[in-house]
Enzyme design. Sequence first.
Site, short mmCIF file in Angstrom:
data_model
loop_
_atom_site.label_atom_id
_atom_site.label_comp_id
_atom_site.label_asym_id
_atom_site.label_seq_id
_atom_site.Cartn_x
_atom_site.Cartn_y
_atom_site.Cartn_z
CG HIS A 81 -6.33 7.83 8.22
ND1 HIS A 81 -5.74 7.23 7.13
CD2 HIS A 81 -7.65 7.60 8.09
CE1 HIS A 81 -6.68 6.67 6.38
NE2 HIS A 81 -7.84 6.88 6.95
CD GLU A 88 -2.00 6.13 6.80
OE1 GLU A 88 -1.28 5.64 5.93
OE2 GLU A 88 -2.97 6.85 6.53
CG ASN A 124 -6.92 5.54 2.15
OD1 ASN A 124 -7.04 4.32 2.21
ND2 ASN A 124 -7.63 6.39 2.88
CB SER A 131 -9.13 8.79 4.85
OG SER A 131 -10.46 9.16 4.81
#
Length: 693
Positions: free
Chosen positions: A432, A444, A482, A411
């Site tokens: 991800h 992702e 993130n 991540s």
Amino acid sequence: MSELVSMRTDGGVAVITIDNPPVNAIKYEVRAGLVDLVSRAAGGDAGISAIVIACAGRTFVAGADITEFGKPPRPPSAIAVIEALEACPKPVVAALHGTPLGGGLELALGCHFRVAAPGTRLGLPEIKLGIIPGAGGTQRLPRLVGMEKAMAMILSGEPIPVRDALDSGLVDEIVDSDLVAGAIAFARRAVAEKRPLVLVRDREEKLANAWGLSQFDTAAANYTKRARGQNAPAAAITALRAAITLPVADALRRERDLFLELVASDQSKAQRHIFFAEREAAKVPDIASAKAHDIAKAAVIGAGTMGAGITMCFANAGIPVTVVETSADALTRGLDTVKRNYRNTAARGGLATDEMDARIARITGTTDLAAVADADIVVEAVFEDMGVKQEVFGRLDGIVKSGAVIASNTSYLDIDALGRSTTRPQSVVGMHFFSPANVMRLLEVVRGAATSPETLATAIAVGRKLGKVPAVVGVCHGFVGNRMLRLRGVEAERLLLEGALPHEVDAALTDFGFPMGPFAMGDLAGLDVGWRMRKAQGLSAPIADQLCELGRYGQKTSRGFYLYEPGSRTPKPDPEVERLIVDTAAQRGVARSPLGKDAIVERLLFPMINEGARILREGIAQRPGDIDVIWVYGYGFPAYRGGPMHYADSLGLGYIRDRLTAFADKTGDGRHRPAPLLDELAAAGRGFASLPA
Ligand code: 3H9
């Protein structure tokens, strides 16, 4: 005559065919063609005794052409087409296949009869676009399937399978052989048997037996409760209620007025933006000609929470998958998690037992890494640590067959560094997934500097096959989602020191439309996770760090930012946490003063938008819409606000720039200074949407 609609006759039956790829949307030319041909077939020609409406290609009409919304209407409208069908003195049969949705299903509801091919899925998904059916769907559907079912279909927007449609009266017959031939045969029978041509709008029997108004209102309240902040659900209920309370002609007008109001609303514009952005996000112009590899077999390394969820994704999509763990115990735990998840879904009625067994049978567990040798794709989901992952990648390099995709579910970490720990960085890509991986739609897809076009195309295609929404991003710490989330976390902590309490910050975001605020979310995920990561990076969070030092890790310890009663997941404000916040602010010399909801929302979201601008300029995301898709599908940003970048445009970038400047002056945080791209666009009076594709 329109080229998109044609007519032929087959032994006295006129077959009108719509051919407007890819989904036969009823755009202007189609509507015009239909009105013309239907009135010709309906008219004097005694040689024609019945009409079949069918579609070429992969589906019957899947709805209005969404790109026409917001433009001046061009008659004839879809309603006029349906009126032409209803005025026809000869039987009209709709031949349905694929996904008759929205205006497509409404068209079919204007016909006297409906037959369908096996596998057809029928629905009114308008609610997902922030609108309601606008061509009679809210009036005709309940007359065929009853109010309870119609309400469920219209308020969820979910299609139903053809079997269900047959049982509930939505279709009259399933045609197992050639669809159009079956529809023609059906039409001939209708003529021969002189079947009465009752219009759906005139069928009152199912409505008459339906709920009384109080039952209707009770059921409707359940839906509106869940609809938080959205306008379309309440409008859908108003329109459905009119089916009981008003004469049909008045109710149809009411529906139309509500539809027109919603089409023009910001919410629907935002949801339409997400519809198209979702389809764009997986498109990468410079790999357009790359061919994805076929994926017959998959492997997942690691059977922890993420690994188990990813394993389920493959099994659900019909792809045999090998899951590898280091010890027999860990493997058993992982496989037990998978089985428990499936059993829970089956127990809730979400999965038939034989289908559950088939999915479980696709999963093979092993502790032998060599078992992944014949996999076409390997997804690594081991502990989030560069050293550990590089070691795994090095070993995979010696085992995995040539040409297979080696993906990491990291991540945050650098995909290029992972690629360099193999001899084939061209085969390495990030995939991800979001937790719970078997539920969350976002994927992702992280493109490394060396990732080959074929590897990237394969990762995107696999994502689609798994039912995910793939969004392609570049390499940086935390990628798009993130990286932006981290800024929100920093801001949330600052707000506590400045005067807000955890439940006030969370309430501001849930009122905005997020399913959860940052503190309830932290408690759910476990505060120790972020704490460990901050320590590794030499970072700190003034309040969360102290909570962790007190052993308050969130729900798992019944204490975190909130207090949890035994066995409950409901967060309760905790005076001890409030004291800790007030004391910390005092120690740091921060004077606390109350903060309003709007101020909280701006402080949480605007720095994220600013980071989004940096992400765009760096080319980490290709388009503002990609960032929106990531936030809507991965982090619960309300779709009816269109994602952070669309939301920023709706407020005006000049306003965002000025607020960011004020934040920077107040906090002294240089990250709050407007990013160059945001600044430039604001100065030019432009929005993110104006950036060239
Ligand atoms: C409505 O009907 C209002 C009425 O009640 C009232 C007025 C009459 N319009 O999804 P895909 C494009 S509201 C324009 O990748 P799949 C899509 O952008 C409408 N374009 O394929 C894409 O373009 P591109 C109610 C549309 O096989 C391409 O077609 N109906 C439309 O995975 C392929 O789409 C809906 O909401 C459209 N209506 O899925 C249905 N639909 O290739 C919306 C698709 O350039 N559509 N495109 O990226 C869907 O749910 C899916 O497209 C469908 C096919 C299930 C049909």
